[in-house]
Write an enzyme that holds these catalytic residues in place. Structure first.
Site, mmCIF file in Angstrom:
data_model
loop_
_atom_site.group_PDB
_atom_site.id
_atom_site.type_symbol
_atom_site.label_atom_id
_atom_site.label_comp_id
_atom_site.label_asym_id
_atom_site.label_seq_id
_atom_site.Cartn_x
_atom_site.Cartn_y
_atom_site.Cartn_z
ATOM 1 N N SER A 9 37.250 46.955 36.767
ATOM 2 C CA SER A 9 37.527 45.517 36.851
ATOM 3 C C SER A 9 38.728 45.139 35.998
ATOM 4 C CB SER A 9 36.308 44.731 36.365
ATOM 5 O OG SER A 9 36.218 44.867 34.956
ATOM 6 N N LYS A 10 39.149 43.904 36.148
ATOM 7 C CA LYS A 10 40.319 43.397 35.408
ATOM 8 C C LYS A 10 40.076 43.425 33.898
ATOM 9 C CE LYS A 10 43.626 41.259 36.758
ATOM 10 N NZ LYS A 10 44.708 40.345 37.061
#
Ligand code: GLU
Length: 513
Positions: free
Chosen positions: A248-249
């Site tokens: 994920s970011k």
């Protein structure tokens, strides 16, 4: 050609996020490998119908990542934002055929239906009845300023996706709802655009992430409604972090990398000193294998072996140790000129001392580091002393190697200085012979002599083999460093300022000799 005899066309269809995502790179790679294996074409499409601005720039970053990985594409990229006329034509066809209808239900109303479904603990399925309105109601909605969406009227039957990786996946009719194909702003949804574009671009094989498997029944329904042919689908297993969590970011920063999370952006692999060849090899094996246990595979070997049949269904976990190992193998295996070129690319624009080196210097160092550096960054970080104007002596190394045992190391350094000054030729092998003879005559181990030189030359206790290092640095510079180290170590305990070998010899205020 695939088994049906038509030329294979694959595509990579990223949204323009502004960087090439490592999972996207794997999708692109598999599509590219399959096209190359089949003698087909690999196309690019930028899915930018959601994007308001800067599409060009954001797409350019993706192209750059693909270029770095050497995944070339076979035609000008297609931008969805430039194809609204085409989508409108197909909306019209669906409306005329009675397969699409306007729906004025607002997001807020839908949310209320959703909440009701949650309360009653049932799945939320959109009902066509909500859109059935009279002409008068329609006019009223329009007068109110409501903008309708367009929905596809789904056939009331189950849809089966025949996926090359996940097999037959059937969705029951009750689970299929009339989904939105045109948003209220007039733009197509992803589902609509992807189906039209895949058909018009002649895509025969859609290879994409597993997150889209659930969208595929919608795409099939649209293809059927428009009389378009159905490509072969292959969905790729989900990429996970080493700990099993989703990529994920959140992990898009060095702090998370230091905790063992892999970078999200392909550009960060480049900046951390991975070779594109190594990353390609590594990504190829994240969800696919050649079936014979091979791990190190050249690009040609990957192309020859690749096929969707050996793509696995189970989630693929990132293993950074394996990537490091692979990268080191590629560093070791790269021909010197390739390694120098890679180093040049890596160092460009950085402030590593090695960035100041010319190609000849890099070529001299490459053989010394190829056995020890796992990444180009390690090379750059540990080779700085070769290029520094003045060596910074690590105080611990000075104390341990030069000053301990009543300065035995320092005494040795003074003694072998002449061996270096008189070495003829100034080459590693004869120098090592001379040092061995010197050590034998004194009953010393070579390490007792090599370590003090290493501290003087590099500032610390780690370097490539010492005689190669001396040769790479050159006689004069080596002697200057040894003299400076002897001077510093001799006065080590005199005054604190003397400890910093990087300071000019005559600091302001010093009285000159
Ligand atoms: N734009 C979609 C994505 O980035 C592509 C999906 C597809 O390949 O159909 O996930």
């Amino acid at each position: 050609m695939d088994s049906s005899g038509s030329a294979v066309v694959t595509r990579f269809a990223p949204s323009p996020t502004g960087y090439l995502h490592v999972g996207g790179a794997r999708t692109a790679l598999y599509s590219w490998l399959f096209a190359r294996k089949q003698g087909g074409r690999f196309l690019l499409r930028i899915e930018d119908t959601d994007q308001k601005r800067n599409t060009e720039e954001a797409a350019a970053a993706i192209f750059e990542g693909l270029r770095w990985l050497d995944l070339g594409w076979d035609a000008e990229p297609v931008y969805q934002s430039q194809r609204l006329d085409i989508y409108n034509e197909y909306f019209r066809k669906l409306i005329d055929a009675g397969r699409a209808y306007e729906c004025f239900v607002t997001p807020a109303e839908l949310e209320a239906y959703r909440a009701q479904a949650r309360e009653q603990k049932r799945d939320f399925i959109y009902k066509r009845e909500w859109a059935r309105i009279t002409d008068a109601q329609r006019q009223k909605f329009i007068d109110e300023g409501r903008q309708p969406v367009l929905r596809l009227a789904m056939p009331e039957q189950a849809i089966t996706v025949d996926d090359r990786v996940f097999g037959q996946v059937t969705t029951a009719a009750e689970q299929l709802e009339d989904f939105v194909i045109r948003k209220s702003d007039g733009f197509p949804t992803y589902h609509m655009a992807v189906v039209i574009d895949d058909a018009l671009m002649g895509v025969t094989h859609v290879i994409r992430g597993q997150e889209h498997l659930g969208n595929t029944p919608k795409h099939i329904a649209l293809q059927d409604a428009l009389g378009l042919s159905r490509p072969t689908y292959a969905h790729l297993p989900i990429l996970l972090n080493p700990d099993g969590s989703k990529i994920s970011k959140r992990q898009d920063n060095p702090e998370m990398w230091s905790k063992g999370f892999p970078p999200v952006r392909v550009g960060d692999y480049q900046r951390r000193g991975y070779l594109p060849e190594a990353l390609v090899n590594f990504l190829a094996l994240l969800g696919w294998n050649p079936g014979d246990g091979r791990e190190l595979m050249t690009r040609d070997e990957l192309i020859a072996a690749f096929g969707p049949d050996r793509i696995v269904q189970s989630n693929a976990r990132f293993n950074l140790e394996k990537l490091d190992w692979m990268n080191q193998q590629y560093i070791q295996g790269s021909p010197p000129d390739v390694l120098v070129r890679r180093l040049r690319e890596f160092l460009a624009g950085t402030d590593y001392a090695a960035a100041r080196a010319d190609d000849a210097q890099l070529a001299a160092l490459a053989p010394l580091y190829r056995q020890r550096a796992r990444t180009l960054a390690e090379f750059a970080e540990t080779s700085g002393f070769f290029f520094a104007d003045a060596v910074e002596l690590d105080p611990k190394a000075v104390e341990k190697v030069l000053l301990a045992d009543d300065g035995a190391g320092l005494a040795e350094l003074k003694r072998v200085r002449d061996l270096i000054a008189s070495a003829d030729p100034f080459e590693a092998v004869p120098m090592e012979e001379a040092f061995k003879a010197h050590c034998e005559s004194l009953g010393l181990k070579l390490g007792k002599v090599a370590q003090p030189i290493r501290v003087a030359i590099s500032g610390g206790t780690v370097s490539p083999p010492i005689f190669d290092t001396l040769v790479a640095i050159g006689r004069e510079k080596s002697l200057a460093r040894i003299d400076a180290a002897i001077e510093k170590a001799t006065h080590w305990n005199d005054a604190p300022a003397a400890k910093d070998a990087s300071l000019p010899q005559n600091a302001p205020g010093d009285v000159g000799p």
